[in-house]
Design a protein around this motif. Sequence first.
Motif, mmCIF file in Angstrom:
data_model
loop_
_atom_site.group_PDB
_atom_site.id
_atom_site.type_symbol
_atom_site.label_atom_id
_atom_site.label_comp_id
_atom_site.label_asym_id
_atom_site.label_seq_id
_atom_site.Cartn_x
_atom_site.Cartn_y
_atom_site.Cartn_z
ATOM 1 N N ASN A 14 0.863 -1.181 0.000
ATOM 2 C CA ASN A 14 0.000 0.000 0.000
ATOM 3 C C ASN A 14 0.898 1.230 0.000
ATOM 4 O OD1 ASN A 14 -2.756 -1.041 0.126
ATOM 5 N ND2 ASN A 14 -2.167 -1.893 2.107
ATOM 6 N N ASN A 15 1.179 1.717 -1.211
ATOM 7 C CA ASN A 15 2.166 2.782 -1.401
ATOM 8 C C ASN A 15 1.541 4.091 -1.886
ATOM 9 O OD1 ASN A 15 4.966 3.908 -2.299
ATOM 10 N ND2 ASN A 15 3.788 3.812 -4.206
ATOM 11 N N ALA A 16 0.369 4.037 -2.511
ATOM 12 C CA ALA A 16 -0.233 5.261 -3.068
ATOM 13 C C ALA A 16 -0.454 6.278 -1.956
ATOM 14 C CB ALA A 16 -1.557 4.937 -3.746
ATOM 15 N N GLY A 17 -0.180 7.525 -2.251
ATOM 16 C CA GLY A 17 -0.400 8.553 -1.238
ATOM 17 C C GLY A 17 -0.256 9.935 -1.829
ATOM 18 N N ILE A 18 -0.848 10.895 -1.119
ATOM 19 C CA ILE A 18 -0.764 12.295 -1.545
ATOM 20 C C ILE A 18 -0.518 13.178 -0.317
ATOM 21 C CG2 ILE A 18 -2.332 12.038 -3.524
ATOM 22 C CD1 ILE A 18 -4.539 13.361 -1.754
ATOM 23 N N THR A 19 -0.108 14.415 -0.572
ATOM 24 C CA THR A 19 -0.089 15.437 0.490
ATOM 25 C C THR A 19 -0.962 16.607 0.034
ATOM 26 O OG1 THR A 19 1.899 16.375 -0.508
ATOM 27 C CG2 THR A 19 2.235 14.936 1.388
ATOM 28 N N ARG A 20 -1.584 17.259 0.983
ATOM 29 C CA ARG A 20 -2.309 18.516 0.725
ATOM 30 C C ARG A 20 -2.040 19.393 1.943
ATOM 31 N NH1 ARG A 20 -2.546 16.435 -3.453
ATOM 32 N NH2 ARG A 20 -4.312 15.894 -4.773
ATOM 33 N N ASP A 21 -0.845 19.976 1.983
ATOM 34 C CA ASP A 21 -0.385 20.631 3.205
ATOM 35 C C ASP A 21 -1.075 21.972 3.457
ATOM 36 O OD1 ASP A 21 1.333 18.511 3.232
ATOM 37 O OD2 ASP A 21 3.160 19.680 2.905
ATOM 38 N N ALA A 22 -1.346 22.239 4.722
ATOM 39 C CA ALA A 22 -1.842 23.541 5.170
ATOM 40 C C ALA A 22 -1.758 23.556 6.686
ATOM 41 C CB ALA A 22 -3.293 23.758 4.737
ATOM 42 N N THR A 23 -1.491 24.716 7.269
ATOM 43 C CA THR A 23 -1.524 24.795 8.733
ATOM 44 C C THR A 23 -2.954 24.507 9.195
ATOM 45 O OG1 THR A 23 -1.989 27.142 8.633
ATOM 46 C CG2 THR A 23 0.336 26.494 8.865
ATOM 47 N N PHE A 24 -3.089 24.123 10.445
ATOM 48 C CA PHE A 24 -4.408 23.709 10.941
ATOM 49 C C PHE A 24 -5.435 24.835 10.810
ATOM 50 C CE2 PHE A 24 -7.479 22.618 14.340
ATOM 51 C CZ PHE A 24 -7.955 21.462 13.736
ATOM 52 N N LYS A 25 -4.973 26.061 11.001
ATOM 53 C CA LYS A 25 -5.876 27.214 10.906
ATOM 54 C C LYS A 25 -6.457 27.327 9.494
ATOM 55 C CE LYS A 25 -5.780 32.044 12.286
ATOM 56 N NZ LYS A 25 -4.920 33.163 12.643
ATOM 57 N N LYS A 26 -5.655 26.964 8.512
ATOM 58 C CA LYS A 26 -6.060 27.170 7.108
ATOM 59 C C LYS A 26 -6.568 25.902 6.429
ATOM 60 C CE LYS A 26 -3.107 31.111 6.169
ATOM 61 N NZ LYS A 26 -1.763 31.447 5.718
ATOM 62 N N ILE A 27 -6.433 24.768 7.073
ATOM 63 C CA ILE A 27 -6.812 23.521 6.381
ATOM 64 C C ILE A 27 -8.327 23.501 6.150
ATOM 65 C CG2 ILE A 27 -7.132 22.048 8.421
ATOM 66 C CD1 ILE A 27 -5.557 19.881 6.859
ATOM 67 N N THR A 28 -8.734 23.042 4.984
ATOM 68 C CA THR A 28 -10.157 22.947 4.663
ATOM 69 C C THR A 28 -10.623 21.506 4.884
ATOM 70 O OG1 THR A 28 -9.606 22.379 2.395
ATOM 71 C CG2 THR A 28 -10.004 24.726 2.865
ATOM 72 N N PRO A 29 -11.927 21.300 5.126
ATOM 73 C CA PRO A 29 -12.432 19.929 5.234
ATOM 74 C C PRO A 29 -12.092 19.117 3.983
ATOM 75 C CG PRO A 29 -14.095 21.468 5.991
ATOM 76 C CD PRO A 29 -12.982 22.295 5.405
ATOM 77 N N GLU A 30 -12.047 19.767 2.832
ATOM 78 C CA GLU A 30 -11.730 19.064 1.583
ATOM 79 C C GLU A 30 -10.299 18.508 1.604
ATOM 80 O OE1 GLU A 30 -11.613 21.455 -1.924
ATOM 81 O OE2 GLU A 30 -12.279 19.803 -3.196
ATOM 82 N N LYS A 31 -9.350 19.348 2.039
ATOM 83 C CA LYS A 31 -7.951 18.888 2.102
ATOM 84 C C LYS A 31 -7.793 17.773 3.138
ATOM 85 C CE LYS A 31 -5.193 22.704 0.393
ATOM 86 N NZ LYS A 31 -4.287 23.807 0.662
#
Length: 245
Positions: free
Chosen positions: A86-103
Motif C-alpha cells: 500500500n504505497n499510493a499517497g498524496i499530500t495537501r499541506d496547510a496549517t491547521f488554521k487554514k486547512i479545509t475539510p476538503e484537504k
Amino acid sequence: MPELNNKVALVTGGTGGIGSAICQRLAAAGARIATTYRNAEKAEAWAAEQPYEPLLIACDVGNYEECVRLKETLEAQLGGCDILVNNAGITRDATFKKITPEKWQQVINADLDSVFNVSHQFVAGMTDRGWGRVINIASINGQKGCFGQTNYCAAKAGMHGFTMALAQEVARKGVTVNTVSPGYIATEMVMAVREEVREQIVAQIPVGRLGRPEEIAGLVAFLASDDAGFITGANLAANGGQHMH
Ligand code: NDP
C-alpha cells in the motif's frame, strides 16, 4: 532461483517515485507485478520504460467499488495477490488554521481509507493460501508529526495502527503485516522543493543526504521475503537517523 518466483505483487501507486523502485526490485526478485494507475497515458509511458511487463489496472484506491473491480481484474489476469504494498499517497499541506475539510478528506481518503479499501480485497486470499505480505508505506511524519501536515500525519500514523491490529488477526495464517516509514527520499516531489529548503532538510539528517527510492525498495523486498516471516506488526524506519524511537 529468485526469492519471489511465482509470487504476485500489487503495488498501489507503482508509477510514482518510490513505487517504481519497489516494483522494479520485486520484479528483479522474480515477482509478477501489478500496479494501479489513474492516468492511462502516464501509466503506459511509464510501463514502456520498465525492464519487465507490469500489469496496469485503472483504480482510484480511495474508492471501495473501484477496489472491488481491481481485485476482479487482478485475479482474472494473475490469479491472486501474494504481496500487497500500500504505497499510493498524496499530500495537501496547510496549517491547521487554514486547512479545509476538503484537504483533510482528500488525504485521509487517498492515504488511509485506501489501505482498508485495497487490503480488504486481498487479505482473505492470503490467509486461505497460508502465505501473504501486506506492507504499508507510511512516513517519518506519521511518527514525529510535522508542521502543516495534520491530515497527512494523522493518516500515516493511522496506517500503523491498522498494521498492528491486522498483524494480530492474520499472524497464525502465514501473513505478515508491516509498516515502512521512509524519511525524506530524493523523488521528484522532494527534488522540486527549493534548493535552500532542501539543504535545511538535509542538515537535519544525520547521514547527511536524502534517501534513495532503491533503499526503500530494498527494505520492502526483504519484508516480502521468507526471511522476514518472523517480523510482523513492526514499523521500520528508513530515515537516515532523522527520527529515532
Ligand atoms: P509520488 O507522488 O511519486 O507517487 C504517488 C503515487 O500514488 C502516484 O503513482 C499516484 O498516482 C498514486 N496515487 C495517489 N493517490 C491515488 C489514488 N487515490 N488512487 C490511486 N493511486 C493514487 O510519491 P512518492 O513515490 O514520493 O511516495 C510514495 C509513498 O511514499 C506515498 O505514500 C508517500 O506518502 C510516501 N512517502 C514519501 C516520501 C518521500 O520523501 N518521497 C517520504 C515518506 C513517505 P497519480 O500519478 O495518478 O497521482
